[in-house]
Write a protein that holds these residues in place. Structure first.
Motif, PDB file in Angstrom:
ATOM      1  N   LYS A   1    -148.729 -28.835 -13.170  1.00  0.00           N
ATOM      2  CA  LYS A   1    -149.360 -30.247 -12.938  1.00  0.00           C
ATOM      3  C   LYS A   1    -150.595 -30.250 -14.540  1.00  0.00           C
ATOM      4  N   LEU A   2    -149.534 -31.134 -15.403  1.00  0.00           N
ATOM      5  CA  LEU A   2    -150.958 -31.445 -16.296  1.00  0.00           C
ATOM      6  C   LEU A   2    -151.173 -33.090 -16.422  1.00  0.00           C
ATOM      7  N   GLY A   3    -152.337 -32.877 -15.268  1.00  0.00           N
ATOM      8  CA  GLY A   3    -153.221 -34.443 -15.427  1.00  0.00           C
ATOM      9  C   GLY A   3    -151.481 -34.559 -14.147  1.00  0.00           C
ATOM     10  N   ARG A   4    -151.354 -36.049 -14.785  1.00  0.00           N
ATOM     11  CA  ARG A   4    -150.181 -36.738 -13.526  1.00  0.00           C
ATOM     12  C   ARG A   4    -148.355 -36.068 -14.161  1.00  0.00           C
ATOM     13  N   ALA A   5    -148.271 -35.163 -14.975  1.00  0.00           N
ATOM     14  CA  ALA A   5    -147.055 -34.899 -15.540  1.00  0.00           C
ATOM     15  C   ALA A   5    -147.291 -33.451 -14.753  1.00  0.00           C
ATOM     16  N   VAL A   6    -145.856 -33.457 -14.551  1.00  0.00           N
ATOM     17  CA  VAL A   6    -145.133 -32.549 -13.681  1.00  0.00           C
ATOM     18  C   VAL A   6    -144.371 -31.430 -15.199  1.00  0.00           C
ATOM     19  N   ARG A   7    -143.833 -30.359 -15.530  1.00  0.00           N
ATOM     20  CA  ARG A   7    -143.300 -29.617 -16.498  1.00  0.00           C
ATOM     21  C   ARG A   7    -143.439 -28.236 -15.377  1.00  0.00           C
ATOM     22  N   TYR A   8    -142.044 -27.838 -16.399  1.00  0.00           N
ATOM     23  CA  TYR A   8    -141.850 -26.199 -15.910  1.00  0.00           C
ATOM     24  C   TYR A   8    -141.902 -25.778 -16.655  1.00  0.00           C
ATOM     25  N   ASP A   9    -141.894 -24.380 -16.857  1.00  0.00           N
ATOM     26  CA  ASP A   9    -141.761 -23.379 -17.928  1.00  0.00           C
ATOM     27  C   ASP A   9    -140.499 -22.356 -18.117  1.00  0.00           C
ATOM     28  N   ALA A  10    -139.946 -22.824 -19.357  1.00  0.00           N
ATOM     29  CA  ALA A  10    -138.577 -22.587 -19.364  1.00  0.00           C
ATOM     30  C   ALA A  10    -138.149 -21.070 -18.767  1.00  0.00           C
ATOM     31  N   ASP A  11    -139.711 -19.831 -19.238  1.00  0.00           N
ATOM     32  CA  ASP A  11    -138.959 -18.459 -19.086  1.00  0.00           C
ATOM     33  C   ASP A  11    -139.179 -18.302 -17.346  1.00  0.00           C
ATOM     34  N   THR A  12    -140.095 -19.244 -16.695  1.00  0.00           N
ATOM     35  CA  THR A  12    -140.530 -18.963 -15.562  1.00  0.00           C
ATOM     36  C   THR A  12    -139.296 -19.922 -14.526  1.00  0.00           C
ATOM     37  N   LEU A  13    -138.690 -20.873 -15.012  1.00  0.00           N
ATOM     38  CA  LEU A  13    -137.295 -21.531 -14.968  1.00  0.00           C
ATOM     39  C   LEU A  13    -135.972 -20.165 -14.851  1.00  0.00           C
ATOM     40  N   GLU A  14    -136.027 -19.840 -15.786  1.00  0.00           N
ATOM     41  CA  GLU A  14    -135.016 -18.693 -15.978  1.00  0.00           C
ATOM     42  C   GLU A  14    -134.811 -17.569 -14.783  1.00  0.00           C
ATOM     43  N   ALA A  15    -136.305 -17.005 -14.893  1.00  0.00           N
ATOM     44  CA  ALA A  15    -136.537 -16.109 -14.077  1.00  0.00           C
ATOM     45  C   ALA A  15    -135.919 -16.810 -12.410  1.00  0.00           C
ATOM     46  N   TRP A  16    -136.686 -17.892 -12.084  1.00  0.00           N
ATOM     47  CA  TRP A  16    -136.129 -18.202 -10.620  1.00  0.00           C
ATOM     48  C   TRP A  16    -135.356 -18.368 -10.342  1.00  0.00           C
ATOM     49  N   LEU A  17    -134.184 -19.092 -11.257  1.00  0.00           N
ATOM     50  CA  LEU A  17    -132.354 -19.056 -11.875  1.00  0.00           C
ATOM     51  C   LEU A  17    -132.307 -17.859 -11.132  1.00  0.00           C
ATOM     52  N   ALA A  18    -132.103 -16.279 -11.996  1.00  0.00           N
ATOM     53  CA  ALA A  18    -131.987 -15.195 -11.829  1.00  0.00           C
ATOM     54  C   ALA A  18    -131.655 -14.678 -10.581  1.00  0.00           C
ATOM     55  N   ASP A  19    -133.430 -14.528 -10.111  1.00  0.00           N
ATOM     56  CA  ASP A  19    -134.055 -14.173  -8.488  1.00  0.00           C
ATOM     57  C   ASP A  19    -132.487 -15.206  -7.219  1.00  0.00           C
ATOM     58  N   GLN A  20    -131.976 -15.925  -7.474  1.00  0.00           N
ATOM     59  CA  GLN A  20    -131.568 -17.090  -6.791  1.00  0.00           C
ATOM     60  C   GLN A  20    -129.941 -16.747  -6.389  1.00  0.00           C
ATOM     61  N   SER A  21    -129.103 -15.320  -7.327  1.00  0.00           N
ATOM     62  CA  SER A  21    -128.355 -14.513  -6.866  1.00  0.00           C
ATOM     63  C   SER A  21    -128.100 -14.293  -5.172  1.00  0.00           C
ATOM     64  N   ARG A  22    -127.187 -14.202  -5.251  1.00  0.00           N
ATOM     65  CA  ARG A  22    -126.682 -13.862  -3.749  1.00  0.00           C
ATOM     66  C   ARG A  22    -125.440 -12.662  -3.632  1.00  0.00           C
ATOM     67  N   THR A  23    -125.393 -11.887  -2.681  1.00  0.00           N
ATOM     68  CA  THR A  23    -123.998 -11.711  -2.435  1.00  0.00           C
ATOM     69  C   THR A  23    -123.369 -11.996  -0.846  1.00  0.00           C
ATOM     70  N   ASN A  24    -124.049 -13.139  -0.392  1.00  0.00           N
ATOM     71  CA  ASN A  24    -123.412 -13.433   1.174  1.00  0.00           C
ATOM     72  C   ASN A  24    -124.499 -14.708   1.058  1.00  0.00           C
ATOM     73  N   THR A  25    -124.298 -15.067   2.919  1.00  0.00           N
ATOM     74  CA  THR A  25    -125.191 -16.531   2.982  1.00  0.00           C
ATOM     75  C   THR A  25    -126.433 -15.923   4.214  1.00  0.00           C
ATOM     76  N   VAL A  26    -126.647 -14.812   4.074  1.00  0.00           N
ATOM     77  CA  VAL A  26    -127.727 -14.475   5.533  1.00  0.00           C
ATOM     78  C   VAL A  26    -129.106 -14.442   4.188  1.00  0.00           C
ATOM     79  N   ALA A  27    -129.904 -15.113   4.622  1.00  0.00           N
ATOM     80  CA  ALA A  27    -131.568 -15.561   3.748  1.00  0.00           C
ATOM     81  C   ALA A  27    -131.192 -15.114   2.913  1.00  0.00           C
TER      82      ALA A  27
END
Length: 69
Positions: free
Chosen positions: A43-69
């Protein structure tokens, strides 16, 4: 003469750019922020920004092998 070391800047994405990268709507990202879920953001003042590297890491962490938790 003093040498200045240049620190590489992080690549920051706007809300629209992050939504596009994730194939989501901007509204979904907004709702996730309110609920405290989804990728971390800056949060930069009122502006919302996403760090590209953090976004990539978060996306990679969303990988699942089943629908449980």
């Amino acid at each position: 003469m003093m040498q200045v070391t240049r620190i590489p800047m992080r690549r920051l994405l706007t809300e629209r750019e992050a939504a596009t990268e994730l194939s989501l709507s901007i509204r979904t990202l907004q709702q996730w922020r309110v609920r405290g879920v989804g990728p971390s953001f800056l949060k930069l003042g009122r502006a919302v920004r996403y760090d590209a590297d953090t976004l990539e890491a978060w996306l990679a962490d969303q990988s699942r092998t089943n629908t449980v938790a």
